[in-house]
Write a protein that holds these residues in place. Structure first.
Motif, PDB file in Angstrom:
ATOM      1  N   UNK A 155     -55.706 -30.764  74.019  1.00 41.53           N
ATOM      2  CA  UNK A 155     -55.585 -30.094  75.074  1.00 41.53           C
ATOM      3  C   UNK A 155     -56.852 -29.617  75.778  1.00 41.53           C
ATOM      4  N   UNK A 156     -58.008 -29.569  75.111  1.00 40.32           N
ATOM      5  CA  UNK A 156     -59.188 -29.325  75.743  1.00 40.32           C
ATOM      6  C   UNK A 156     -60.061 -30.289  75.306  1.00 40.32           C
ATOM      7  N   UNK A 157     -61.268 -30.864  76.225  1.00 41.87           N
ATOM      8  CA  UNK A 157     -62.140 -31.568  75.846  1.00 41.87           C
ATOM      9  C   UNK A 157     -63.602 -30.945  75.547  1.00 41.87           C
ATOM     10  N   UNK A 158     -63.910 -30.069  76.586  1.00 40.95           N
ATOM     11  CA  UNK A 158     -65.058 -29.533  76.479  1.00 40.95           C
ATOM     12  C   UNK A 158     -65.131 -28.328  75.390  1.00 40.95           C
ATOM     13  N   UNK A 180     -63.800 -25.734  66.467  1.00 40.99           N
ATOM     14  CA  UNK A 180     -63.864 -27.158  66.349  1.00 40.99           C
ATOM     15  C   UNK A 180     -64.393 -27.873  65.465  1.00 40.99           C
ATOM     16  N   UNK A 181     -65.545 -27.559  65.113  1.00 47.02           N
ATOM     17  CA  UNK A 181     -66.539 -28.135  63.941  1.00 47.02           C
ATOM     18  C   UNK A 181     -65.537 -27.953  62.744  1.00 47.02           C
ATOM     19  N   UNK A 182     -64.946 -27.047  62.500  1.00 48.29           N
ATOM     20  CA  UNK A 182     -64.113 -27.051  61.253  1.00 48.29           C
ATOM     21  C   UNK A 182     -63.130 -27.916  61.230  1.00 48.29           C
ATOM     22  N   UNK A 183     -62.277 -28.042  62.422  1.00 48.57           N
ATOM     23  CA  UNK A 183     -61.236 -29.182  62.481  1.00 48.57           C
ATOM     24  C   UNK A 183     -61.934 -30.486  62.504  1.00 48.57           C
ATOM     25  N   UNK A 184     -63.020 -30.814  62.979  1.00 52.47           N
ATOM     26  CA  UNK A 184     -63.569 -32.110  62.924  1.00 52.47           C
ATOM     27  C   UNK A 184     -63.919 -32.407  61.124  1.00 52.47           C
ATOM     28  N   UNK A 226     -56.325 -24.150  70.285  1.00 59.85           N
ATOM     29  CA  UNK A 226     -56.558 -24.372  71.685  1.00 59.85           C
ATOM     30  C   UNK A 226     -57.000 -25.571  72.170  1.00 59.85           C
ATOM     31  N   UNK A 227     -57.488 -26.508  71.196  1.00 52.45           N
ATOM     32  CA  UNK A 227     -57.801 -28.065  71.483  1.00 52.45           C
ATOM     33  C   UNK A 227     -56.704 -28.966  71.240  1.00 52.45           C
ATOM     34  N   UNK A 234     -70.873 -30.138  75.209  1.00 49.36           N
ATOM     35  CA  UNK A 234     -70.511 -30.888  74.341  1.00 49.36           C
ATOM     36  C   UNK A 234     -68.944 -30.850  74.557  1.00 49.36           C
ATOM     37  N   UNK A 235     -68.495 -31.967  73.825  1.00 51.28           N
ATOM     38  CA  UNK A 235     -67.142 -32.345  73.943  1.00 51.28           C
ATOM     39  C   UNK A 235     -66.667 -32.837  72.705  1.00 51.28           C
ATOM     40  N   UNK A 236     -65.399 -32.879  72.480  1.00 55.13           N
ATOM     41  CA  UNK A 236     -64.595 -33.448  71.094  1.00 55.13           C
ATOM     42  C   UNK A 236     -64.006 -34.676  71.937  1.00 55.13           C
ATOM     43  N   UNK A 237     -64.424 -35.653  70.800  1.00 52.79           N
ATOM     44  CA  UNK A 237     -63.669 -37.024  71.073  1.00 52.79           C
ATOM     45  C   UNK A 237     -62.775 -37.271  69.926  1.00 52.79           C
ATOM     46  N   UNK A 238     -61.560 -37.890  70.215  1.00 49.49           N
ATOM     47  CA  UNK A 238     -60.512 -38.379  69.141  1.00 49.49           C
ATOM     48  C   UNK A 238     -60.394 -39.962  69.154  1.00 49.49           C
ATOM     49  N   UNK A 239     -60.464 -40.292  68.012  1.00 49.62           N
ATOM     50  CA  UNK A 239     -60.341 -41.833  67.884  1.00 49.62           C
ATOM     51  C   UNK A 239     -58.875 -41.981  67.443  1.00 49.62           C
TER      52      UNK A 239
END
Length: 63
Positions: free
Chosen positions: A35-38, A47-51, A22-23, A1-6
């Protein structure tokens, strides 16, 4: 999984930075630095909470 920024939606509020430091980081110009993608299983919850906390819906997790 990775996080993507629009970046067209991101306003640099910094909520993501506070939830997943950390991300994400907001630089001195108010721009988001990814800072991190994966995303590992251990990091997923933060990360889910940030999303989910992003008011502009600029973040998403993809597999």
């Amino acid at each position: 999984m990775k996080v993507v920024v629009d970046r067209s939606k991101c306003t640099g509020l910094g909520i993501c930075e506070s939830l997943a430091p950390a991300f994400f980081e907001i630089d001195d110009n108010g721009e988001l630095v990814q800072l991190e993608e994966g995303v590992t299983d251990e990091e997923f919850a933060a990360v889910e909470e940030a999303v989910q906390g992003c008011p502009t819906e600029a973040l998403r997790i993809v597999s």
